[in-house]
Design a protein around this motif. Sequence first.
Motif, PDB file in Angstrom:
ATOM      1  N   ILE A 265      26.873   7.604  33.263  1.00 48.39           N
ATOM      2  CA  ILE A 265      25.562   7.024  33.006  1.00 48.39           C
ATOM      3  C   ILE A 265      25.701   5.507  33.075  1.00 48.39           C
ATOM      4  O   ILE A 265      26.528   4.924  32.364  1.00 48.39           O
ATOM      5  N   ILE A 266      24.932   4.872  33.942  1.00 41.87           N
ATOM      6  CA  ILE A 266      24.901   3.410  33.997  1.00 41.87           C
ATOM      7  C   ILE A 266      23.730   2.964  33.132  1.00 41.87           C
ATOM      8  O   ILE A 266      22.567   3.169  33.497  1.00 41.87           O
ATOM      9  N   GLU A 267      24.038   2.406  31.979  1.00 41.95           N
ATOM     10  CA  GLU A 267      22.995   1.969  31.047  1.00 41.95           C
ATOM     11  C   GLU A 267      22.708   0.493  31.251  1.00 41.95           C
ATOM     12  O   GLU A 267      23.529  -0.376  30.949  1.00 41.95           O
ATOM     13  N   ASP A 268      21.522   0.205  31.760  1.00 38.29           N
ATOM     14  CA  ASP A 268      21.066  -1.177  31.919  1.00 38.29           C
ATOM     15  C   ASP A 268      20.253  -1.515  30.677  1.00 38.29           C
ATOM     16  O   ASP A 268      19.164  -0.975  30.469  1.00 38.29           O
ATOM     17  N   ASP A 269      20.785  -2.404  29.854  1.00 37.06           N
ATOM     18  CA  ASP A 269      20.118  -2.732  28.585  1.00 37.06           C
ATOM     19  C   ASP A 269      19.009  -3.746  28.839  1.00 37.06           C
ATOM     20  O   ASP A 269      19.011  -4.868  28.336  1.00 37.06           O
ATOM     21  N   TYR A 270      18.066  -3.306  29.635  1.00 37.63           N
ATOM     22  CA  TYR A 270      16.963  -4.140  30.128  1.00 37.63           C
ATOM     23  C   TYR A 270      16.069  -4.608  28.975  1.00 37.63           C
ATOM     24  O   TYR A 270      15.550  -3.792  28.218  1.00 37.63           O
ATOM     25  N   ASP A 271      15.899  -5.911  28.850  1.00 38.82           N
ATOM     26  CA  ASP A 271      15.013  -6.512  27.854  1.00 38.82           C
ATOM     27  C   ASP A 271      15.413  -6.192  26.416  1.00 38.82           C
ATOM     28  O   ASP A 271      14.576  -6.267  25.509  1.00 38.82           O
ATOM     29  N   SER A 272      16.674  -5.844  26.180  1.00 38.05           N
ATOM     30  CA  SER A 272      17.054  -5.395  24.837  1.00 38.05           C
ATOM     31  C   SER A 272      16.859  -6.479  23.782  1.00 38.05           C
ATOM     32  O   SER A 272      16.533  -6.179  22.621  1.00 38.05           O
ATOM     33  N   GLU A 273      17.064  -7.752  24.151  1.00 34.53           N
ATOM     34  CA  GLU A 273      16.957  -8.822  23.156  1.00 34.53           C
ATOM     35  C   GLU A 273      15.512  -9.175  22.822  1.00 34.53           C
ATOM     36  O   GLU A 273      15.249  -9.792  21.800  1.00 34.53           O
ATOM     37  N   LEU A 274      14.578  -8.792  23.709  1.00 30.17           N
ATOM     38  CA  LEU A 274      13.195  -9.237  23.551  1.00 30.17           C
ATOM     39  C   LEU A 274      12.303  -8.075  23.141  1.00 30.17           C
ATOM     40  O   LEU A 274      11.573  -7.496  23.948  1.00 30.17           O
ATOM     41  N   THR A 275      12.363  -7.697  21.881  1.00 34.78           N
ATOM     42  CA  THR A 275      11.474  -6.694  21.319  1.00 34.78           C
ATOM     43  C   THR A 275      10.683  -7.352  20.193  1.00 34.78           C
ATOM     44  O   THR A 275      11.239  -8.125  19.406  1.00 34.78           O
ATOM     45  N   TYR A 276       9.379  -7.020  20.100  1.00 31.64           N
ATOM     46  CA  TYR A 276       8.496  -7.745  19.193  1.00 31.64           C
ATOM     47  C   TYR A 276       7.835  -6.870  18.127  1.00 31.64           C
ATOM     48  O   TYR A 276       7.222  -7.388  17.211  1.00 31.64           O
ATOM     49  N   ARG A 354      17.000 -15.791  18.269  1.00 33.89           N
ATOM     50  CA  ARG A 354      15.905 -15.766  17.283  1.00 33.89           C
ATOM     51  C   ARG A 354      14.768 -16.676  17.726  1.00 33.89           C
ATOM     52  O   ARG A 354      13.589 -16.311  17.621  1.00 33.89           O
ATOM     53  N   ARG A 355      15.118 -17.852  18.236  1.00 34.05           N
ATOM     54  CA  ARG A 355      14.098 -18.800  18.680  1.00 34.05           C
ATOM     55  C   ARG A 355      13.314 -18.258  19.865  1.00 34.05           C
ATOM     56  O   ARG A 355      12.079 -18.301  19.893  1.00 34.05           O
ATOM     57  N   VAL A 356      14.035 -17.726  20.854  1.00 33.86           N
ATOM     58  CA  VAL A 356      13.368 -17.210  22.054  1.00 33.86           C
ATOM     59  C   VAL A 356      12.520 -15.991  21.705  1.00 33.86           C
ATOM     60  O   VAL A 356      11.404 -15.829  22.214  1.00 33.86           O
ATOM     61  N   ARG A 357      13.040 -15.134  20.839  1.00 31.53           N
ATOM     62  CA  ARG A 357      12.275 -13.942  20.454  1.00 31.53           C
ATOM     63  C   ARG A 357      10.992 -14.339  19.726  1.00 31.53           C
ATOM     64  O   ARG A 357       9.912 -13.788  19.997  1.00 31.53           O
ATOM     65  N   ASN A 358      11.085 -15.286  18.807  1.00 26.71           N
ATOM     66  CA  ASN A 358       9.894 -15.720  18.069  1.00 26.71           C
ATOM     67  C   ASN A 358       8.884 -16.391  18.991  1.00 26.71           C
ATOM     68  O   ASN A 358       7.672 -16.136  18.896  1.00 26.71           O
ATOM     69  N   LEU A 359       9.372 -17.247  19.884  1.00 27.18           N
ATOM     70  CA  LEU A 359       8.467 -17.939  20.795  1.00 27.18           C
ATOM     71  C   LEU A 359       7.760 -16.951  21.712  1.00 27.18           C
ATOM     72  O   LEU A 359       6.536 -17.003  21.893  1.00 27.18           O
ATOM     73  N   ASN A 360       8.508 -16.019  22.274  1.00 24.53           N
ATOM     74  CA  ASN A 360       7.895 -15.085  23.212  1.00 24.53           C
ATOM     75  C   ASN A 360       7.065 -14.015  22.506  1.00 24.53           C
ATOM     76  O   ASN A 360       6.155 -13.450  23.119  1.00 24.53           O
ATOM     77  N   ARG A 361       7.347 -13.746  21.242  1.00 27.98           N
ATOM     78  CA  ARG A 361       6.458 -12.866  20.476  1.00 27.98           C
ATOM     79  C   ARG A 361       5.076 -13.518  20.358  1.00 27.98           C
ATOM     80  O   ARG A 361       4.049 -12.848  20.531  1.00 27.98           O
ATOM     81  N   LYS A 362       5.055 -14.818  20.086  1.00 22.67           N
ATOM     82  CA  LYS A 362       3.776 -15.527  19.991  1.00 22.67           C
ATOM     83  C   LYS A 362       3.052 -15.534  21.339  1.00 22.67           C
ATOM     84  O   LYS A 362       1.831 -15.318  21.399  1.00 22.67           O
ATOM     85  N   LYS A 363       3.799 -15.754  22.422  1.00 21.50           N
ATOM     86  CA  LYS A 363       3.180 -15.742  23.745  1.00 21.50           C
ATOM     87  C   LYS A 363       2.656 -14.351  24.088  1.00 21.50           C
ATOM     88  O   LYS A 363       1.567 -14.207  24.652  1.00 21.50           O
ATOM     89  N   HIS A 364       3.456 -13.327  23.754  1.00 22.00           N
ATOM     90  CA  HIS A 364       3.053 -11.946  24.001  1.00 22.00           C
ATOM     91  C   HIS A 364       1.742 -11.637  23.277  1.00 22.00           C
ATOM     92  O   HIS A 364       0.795 -11.086  23.874  1.00 22.00           O
TER      93      HIS A 364
END
Length: 456
Positions: A265-276, A354-364
Amino acid sequence: MYLLDATCEIPLHIQLYEALKHDITTTLAIGSKLPSIRKISQEYRISKNTVESAYSQLYAEGYIESRPKSGYYVADADFNPLGKPATPEATDTPALTYRYNFYPVRLSKEVFPLKLWKRLYNRAIDNTLDFGAYSDPQGEFGLRAEIARYLTELRGVRCDASHIIVTGAFIDAMSMIADILRPTHPHFAIEHPGYHIARKVFAHRLYDITPIGVDENGLLIDELSASDARIVYITPSHQYPTGVAMPITNRLKLLAWAKENDGYIIEDDYDSELTYRSRPIPSLQGLDSSERVIYIGTFAKALSPALRVGYIVLPTHLMDRYRSFHGTFSRVSLMTQKTLELFMREGHWERHLRRVRNLNRKKHDMMKQALIKYLGDSILILSEGGGLSINIRPTSDIDYDLLRKYAEEAGIKLYFAKEYCGGEWDAIRMGFGGFEMEEIEPAVRAFAEVWGKAIK
C-alpha cells in the motif's frame, strides 16, 4: 547544447527539464526521438537519476511518450513544435493577467518564514560540511532523524531514521517506489477518481494499471480484491479529489488484503497537516504490523512547494532494493537538507505548522462563508474542512464552457477536478491558500457574477 549550471540554485533536473521542454515546444517535430538517458548523462556529466527526473516530468506533463525498448519521442500534443516559434503579431491588447486565481494547492508568499530560513541557512554553512564529497544518498542523517521524530510523534508512523529516504518531492518519490517494486509487483491499482500524476509515473514504467472506485468510505476494497493488482496507491486521510476519509474498519481490511496477497500500500499522506475541523487522522502505516505500507509525504503544502523536498518511509526489507536502484546520489541539495534539519530540530517546524494551520483555517472559513453568502443554494459544497481548497458543484444545470469563458473574460482562473483526476467525478476547486485574507470575499463575489451568467 544545453547550458547546465551546477552552481545555480535551480536543481539540475529542473534546468534540463526546462531546456528540453523549450526544444520540444519550439524546434523538434512530433515523433522526433530524444537522446537516451545514458547519452545525456555522459555528455553533460550528470547522473542518470537527474536525467530520469527531467524525462519523468516531461512524460507526466505529456510532452514526450515512451516506446518500449525504443526510447522517448516527442508526443503529438497541442503545441506547435515545427520550426522556429512564430513571431507574434504586434497587438495593443496586453496578455491576460488574472485578478483572482483560485489555484487549489498554493500558499500565499508571506507564509514562508524567509528571514528565519536565511538565518538558519547561514548557520548551516560551517566547516563541518564537506562540499568536495557526495552527500548521503538516503539523505542527511540529522534530517532523517528529525523527520522520523515528527512522523512518530505527530502522525503515528512507525519508523526511525533508517527507514527514511529524503526525496525531491512527490514525483521523485513515486518514481523511486515504482522502480523498487516493478520487478516483483508489475500490477498497480489507483483510486478512481485519483491523482493523475501518480498514475502517469507508473504508466511511464509500463505497469499494468487498474482504476479502483471510491465511495463515501474511500477506496472500494472488494473491487481491489477482485483485481490482479498487488500494489495500490491511496490517499486515505483526505482522498484526492473527493476529500473523504477512510474509516478504521476499512483501513484494517486494506492491511489484511496487503498481508494476504504479498501486496503493498502506497500511503500518500495528502494534506495531513492541514485539517481544520478535528485532529489530524493518524496514519494508516501506524496500524501496519507486517511492513506492507510505504508512506510518502512532502513539505510542499505546509512549508513550500518551491523547496522540492519530500520523504519516503520504506519497509526494512525493501531497503536493499532501494540501494540497488537509487542508492547512489542524494536527491536534495546539502544546504536545503541542513537548513531544514535546523528548522525542525529547533522546534520551528511545529510552530510553523500551528501558524499555517491557524491562518488557513481562517481563510477556509472565510471562503466557505463567502460561497454561502454569494452563491447560496446554487451550489453544493462537496468537501471542506481541510487542505487548501473547497470543492463545489452546481445544484442545477450549468454550462461549463460558458463558465470558463466568462471567468477568463473577467480575469478569474478556475480549476476543475475532472481535468486532473480522470473519470466522471467533477467539481470546481475553490483554492483559498494563495489569497490574502482581504482578497477572498471580493474574489468570490466576482466569481458569483460569472457563475450566475453561466447557469442555464
